[in-house]
Design a protein around this motif. Structure first.
Motif, short mmCIF file in Angstrom:
data_model
loop_
_atom_site.label_atom_id
_atom_site.label_comp_id
_atom_site.label_asym_id
_atom_site.label_seq_id
_atom_site.Cartn_x
_atom_site.Cartn_y
_atom_site.Cartn_z
N ASP A 27 0.82 -0.98 0.07
CA ASP A 27 0.01 0.09 -0.10
C ASP A 27 0.80 1.41 -0.14
OD1 ASP A 27 -1.10 -0.66 3.46
OD2 ASP A 27 0.89 -0.22 2.55
N ASP A 28 1.58 1.51 1.00
CA ASP A 28 2.47 2.68 1.09
C ASP A 28 3.80 2.74 0.42
OD1 ASP A 28 4.35 1.99 3.25
OD2 ASP A 28 2.34 1.34 4.13
N PHE A 29 4.39 1.69 -0.13
CA PHE A 29 5.84 1.42 -0.38
C PHE A 29 6.28 2.54 -1.31
CE2 PHE A 29 9.80 -0.23 -2.06
CZ PHE A 29 10.52 -0.34 -1.15
N ALA A 30 5.64 2.56 -2.57
CA ALA A 30 5.92 3.37 -3.67
C ALA A 30 5.98 4.86 -3.22
CB ALA A 30 5.04 3.23 -4.81
N GLY A 31 5.12 5.15 -2.46
CA GLY A 31 4.95 6.59 -1.68
C GLY A 31 6.25 7.02 -1.00
N TYR A 35 9.46 9.42 -1.34
CA TYR A 35 9.49 10.36 -0.43
C TYR A 35 11.09 10.49 -0.09
CZ TYR A 35 8.93 13.19 3.97
OH TYR A 35 9.13 14.05 4.79
N ARG A 36 11.46 9.10 0.29
CA ARG A 36 12.93 8.95 0.65
C ARG A 36 13.85 9.65 -0.53
NH1 ARG A 36 12.81 3.80 0.87
NH2 ARG A 36 12.41 3.65 3.20
N GLN A 37 13.52 9.75 -1.70
CA GLN A 37 14.05 10.20 -2.82
C GLN A 37 14.20 11.64 -2.98
OE1 GLN A 37 13.50 7.81 -6.28
NE2 GLN A 37 13.57 5.99 -5.16
N GLY A 38 13.13 12.07 -2.11
CA GLY A 38 13.03 13.54 -2.10
C GLY A 38 12.06 14.03 -3.23
N ASN A 39 11.31 13.00 -3.86
CA ASN A 39 10.42 13.33 -5.34
C ASN A 39 9.09 13.43 -4.57
OD1 ASN A 39 8.74 13.38 -7.45
ND2 ASN A 39 10.12 11.81 -8.39
N TYR A 40 8.69 14.84 -3.92
CA TYR A 40 7.57 14.64 -2.99
C TYR A 40 6.21 14.86 -4.24
CZ TYR A 40 10.78 16.28 0.46
OH TYR A 40 12.15 15.90 1.38
N GLU A 41 6.26 15.27 -5.28
CA GLU A 41 5.09 15.05 -6.19
C GLU A 41 4.76 13.91 -6.32
OE1 GLU A 41 4.07 16.78 -10.88
OE2 GLU A 41 5.98 17.30 -9.92
N LEU A 42 5.75 13.01 -6.88
CA LEU A 42 5.35 11.70 -6.88
C LEU A 42 4.66 10.99 -5.61
CD1 LEU A 42 5.47 9.09 -8.67
CD2 LEU A 42 7.90 8.57 -7.99
N ALA A 43 5.51 11.29 -4.71
CA ALA A 43 5.17 10.59 -3.23
C ALA A 43 3.60 11.10 -3.21
CB ALA A 43 6.08 11.28 -2.17
N THR A 45 1.43 11.65 -5.27
CA THR A 45 0.58 11.01 -6.35
C THR A 45 0.31 9.47 -5.72
OG1 THR A 45 1.43 12.06 -8.06
CG2 THR A 45 0.32 9.93 -8.44
N GLU A 46 1.45 8.89 -5.24
CA GLU A 46 1.58 7.48 -4.75
C GLU A 46 0.76 7.13 -3.44
OE1 GLU A 46 2.25 4.82 -6.26
OE2 GLU A 46 3.32 5.88 -8.14
N PHE A 47 1.00 8.02 -2.51
CA PHE A 47 0.12 8.12 -1.26
C PHE A 47 -1.15 8.33 -1.51
CE2 PHE A 47 4.46 9.04 1.15
CZ PHE A 47 4.47 7.93 1.51
N GLY A 48 -1.72 9.13 -2.34
CA GLY A 48 -3.07 9.55 -2.85
C GLY A 48 -3.71 8.26 -3.30
N LYS A 49 -3.14 7.28 -3.73
CA LYS A 49 -3.95 6.19 -4.41
C LYS A 49 -4.44 5.38 -3.44
CE LYS A 49 -0.62 5.59 -8.25
NZ LYS A 49 0.35 4.61 -8.99
N ASP A 50 -4.27 5.24 -1.91
CA ASP A 50 -4.94 4.47 -1.11
C ASP A 50 -5.06 5.29 0.37
OD1 ASP A 50 -5.43 1.81 -2.55
OD2 ASP A 50 -3.20 1.97 -2.68
N ALA A 51 -6.17 5.22 0.85
CA ALA A 51 -6.10 6.12 1.92
C ALA A 51 -5.86 5.11 3.14
CB ALA A 51 -7.65 6.45 2.15
N LEU A 56 -1.91 8.49 4.78
CA LEU A 56 -2.65 9.54 5.21
C LEU A 56 -1.50 10.32 6.13
CD1 LEU A 56 -5.99 8.15 6.48
CD2 LEU A 56 -5.63 9.85 4.60
N PHE A 57 -0.64 9.62 6.99
CA PHE A 57 0.11 10.23 7.66
C PHE A 57 1.34 11.23 6.89
CE2 PHE A 57 4.64 10.26 9.38
CZ PHE A 57 4.53 11.01 10.34
N PHE A 58 1.79 10.44 5.93
CA PHE A 58 2.73 11.12 4.75
C PHE A 58 2.17 12.43 4.29
CE2 PHE A 58 5.30 7.41 5.85
CZ PHE A 58 6.75 7.97 5.88
N LEU A 59 0.95 12.22 3.80
CA LEU A 59 0.25 13.61 2.84
C LEU A 59 0.20 14.48 4.21
CD1 LEU A 59 -2.27 11.45 1.19
CD2 LEU A 59 -0.35 12.58 0.11
#
Length: 402
Positions: A27-31, A35-43, A45-51, A56-59
């Protein structure tokens, strides 16, 4: 049109693959990786796929900090509360500190301590340290937070596995220490060596993906077993998928059913869905249609769309086991309902593609049935049936009655 009685030529064993979620889609690994790589835009998007509670915490964290966009305190706090309500330790800790010091809200020391105690119960060493500091008398937010970092560092250096995992997480999100993926992995490894289940689970997925470490499926399976043996429902479920697919360990459907069943019994929705499908198909376990429906209903009530779709299909096929009460899922038709909109000629129905032959119809079920719902690659593009039906099974559907 009358009733439709369907002659099932193939058991639903192929459908089981629909339920078997691979660690690739954890569920949260891609996000988290983005995030670890500093790609917040992608993070985002990925975190937004599943609530999920983690997503929710990282968002929330990114909204509060303005990572990948402008800060939005109101939205950040809303997401943080949702995550904390779902019992995610990191959200409980952060929300607790905000109530404690009145950051963005009126201070509420009683509520703060309840949240910190909940996080401490899940072995968040920051919460453990902060509660000890408060017991000695708070010196204010700035000094308290410095004390938390120092307490976690000392405990981690002395070999405390929970503190080591917490320290790794702090390096991931930059909490009192700079963000540093190398230090994060270092402390996860130390925590896993001490038997910490959360660190073992995270490292397992990192080895599975080759994210920050060389890809090693055997090591991924070894670490996932350590995590599962310490009782985490999510790690039990993923260990089951490792056994089901033979990922880093010999394939063993019985072991897959054992671990997935354990996770299902703890209320993990994806495991309930998967275990229901395995019971329905007799895949690694004896066929138990009544039990299958019970687990599918439990997953459906948690919002699992796959389980909801399968239950609708069972009702539509009139194959519900004798003695099972009528299902009331309170889920509207449409979208992921039993029947999809015709797209001309062959059309999607439930979990397959139907070809109307006049006196009868042929329904093809796909090896990975989720593909049946995938939209065409471009608006107006034709449905590529040939590629979608590769390896498919089929049913013959006879219309009869009035």
């Amino acid at each position: 049109m009358g009733k439709w009685y369907r002659l099932l030529l193939v058991a639903v064993g192929a459908a089981t693959m629909l339920a078997m979620v691979s660690p690739v889609s954890a569920d949260d690994f891609a996000g988290r990786s983005a995030y670890r790589q500093g790609n917040y835009e992608l993070a985002r998007t990925e975190f937004g796929k599943d609530a999920t509670s983690v997503s929710l915490f990282f968002l929330a964290l990114m909204e509060l900090r303005g990572e990948g966009g402008r800060p939005d305190l109101s939205r950040g706090m809303e997401l943080l509360r949702e995550s904390a309500e779902q019992n995610y330790f990191a959200a409980q800790y952060l929300l607790g500190t905000r109530y404690l010091y009145g950051a963005g809200m009126p201070a509420d020391r009683v509520r703060a301590k309840k949240l910190l105690a909940a996080a401490a119960a899940q072995r968040d060493y920051r919460a453990i340290a902060l509660l000890e500091i408060l017991g000695r008398g708070s010196r204010g937010e700035k000094q308290d937070m410095k004390g938390v970092v120092e307490a976690v560092r000392k405990a981690a250096s002395r070999g405390n596995a929970a503190a080591r995992n917490t320290f790794g997480f702090m390096y991931l999100i930059g909490d009192g220490v700079p963000k540093d993926a190398g230090q994060e992995i270092r402390w996860y490894r130390a925590a896993a060596a001490g038997g910490d289940s959360r660190a073992s689970f995270m490292l397992s997925l990192m080895y599975f993906h080759g994210d920050g470490v060389p890809r090693n499926l055997g090591e991924a399976a070894r670490l996932m077993r350590i995590a599962a043996e310490r009782g985490g429902a999510r790690s039990e479920f993923f260990l089951g998928t490792f056994y089901y697919h033979g990922t880093g360990i010999p394939q063993d459907k019985a072991q897959a059913a054992f671990w997935i069943g354990k996770a299902a019994g703890k209320g993990y929705g994806e495991a309930q869905y998967a275990y229901g499908m395995m019971l329905l198909a007799g895949d690694g376990v004896p066929v138990d249609k009544t039990g299958a429906v019970d687990w599918l209903v439990k997953a459906a009530k948690q919002g699992n769309t796959g389980a909801q779709a399968v239950l609708r299909e069972l009702v539509a096929l009139r194959t519900a086991p004798v003695g099972v009460p009528a299902l009331d899922l309170s889920v509207p038709r449409g979208g992921n309902g039993a029947y999809d909109t015709a797209i001309g000629g062959p059309y999607l129905q439930g979990k397959g593609v139907v070809l109307d032959q006049g006196d009868y119809s042929l329904k093809f079920s796909l090896p990975d049935l989720t593909d049946a719902y995938a939209p065409p690659p471009a608006p107006g593009a034709p449905l590529d049936l040939k590629s979608r039906l590769q390896g498919g099974k089929f049913e013959i559907i006879f219309p009869t009655g009035k």
